[in-house]
Design an enzyme around this catalytic site. Sequence first.
Site, PDB file in Angstrom:
ATOM      1  N   CYS A  47       0.844  -1.187   0.000  1.00 24.25           N
ATOM      2  CA  CYS A  47       0.000   0.000   0.000  1.00 24.25           C
ATOM      3  C   CYS A  47       0.887   1.248   0.000  1.00 24.25           C
ATOM      4  O   CYS A  47       1.773   1.378   0.859  1.00 24.25           O
ATOM      5  CB  CYS A  47      -0.903  -0.002   1.231  1.00 24.25           C
ATOM      6  SG  CYS A  47      -1.863   1.521   1.394  1.00 24.25           S
ATOM      7  N   CYS A  87      -8.309  -5.101 -10.051  1.00 24.63           N
ATOM      8  CA  CYS A  87      -7.877  -4.058 -10.986  1.00 24.63           C
ATOM      9  C   CYS A  87      -7.456  -2.844 -10.163  1.00 24.63           C
ATOM     10  O   CYS A  87      -8.289  -2.113  -9.633  1.00 24.63           O
ATOM     11  CB  CYS A  87      -9.052  -3.732 -11.907  1.00 24.63           C
ATOM     12  SG  CYS A  87      -8.655  -2.539 -13.181  1.00 24.63           S
TER      13      CYS A  87
END
Length: 135
Positions: free
Chosen positions: A48, A120
Amino acid sequence: MTENETNNEEEWKEKLTEEQYRVLRLKGTEKPFTGKHWNNKEKGIYYCAGCGTPLFHSKSKFKSGSGWPSFSAPITDSNINETPDNSLSMRRTEVLCSKCGGHLGHVFDDGPKPTGLRYCMNSISLDFKPNNKED
Ligand code: FE
């Protein structure tokens, strides 16, 4: 609470670039084929970009043709959250980092076997660290 969970929006603005903020905090989408990871074939881990939580292995990455980095599964389900997103007159499932709440992208059910899922993701929401031992 960790440091990341206490970040308020002003702190996020300082920590992230303008485009990272637009995607991670305001749920924006980068233009396809413009990000740094969609065509990356190196072995390693995607983290992240907001808080450093490990999210995807390169071994789950596949060529989707979408122009966004696409994965068949997260490293572990507990590091992401999925929530219904009915914006833009579409029924989609939003994918967020479970630690900092950053917007990562969407998951669709047209991915490859065995999961059948296509995560995605926005390149800009992910930091990649190469590691040849990961595959
Ligand atoms: Fe995060």
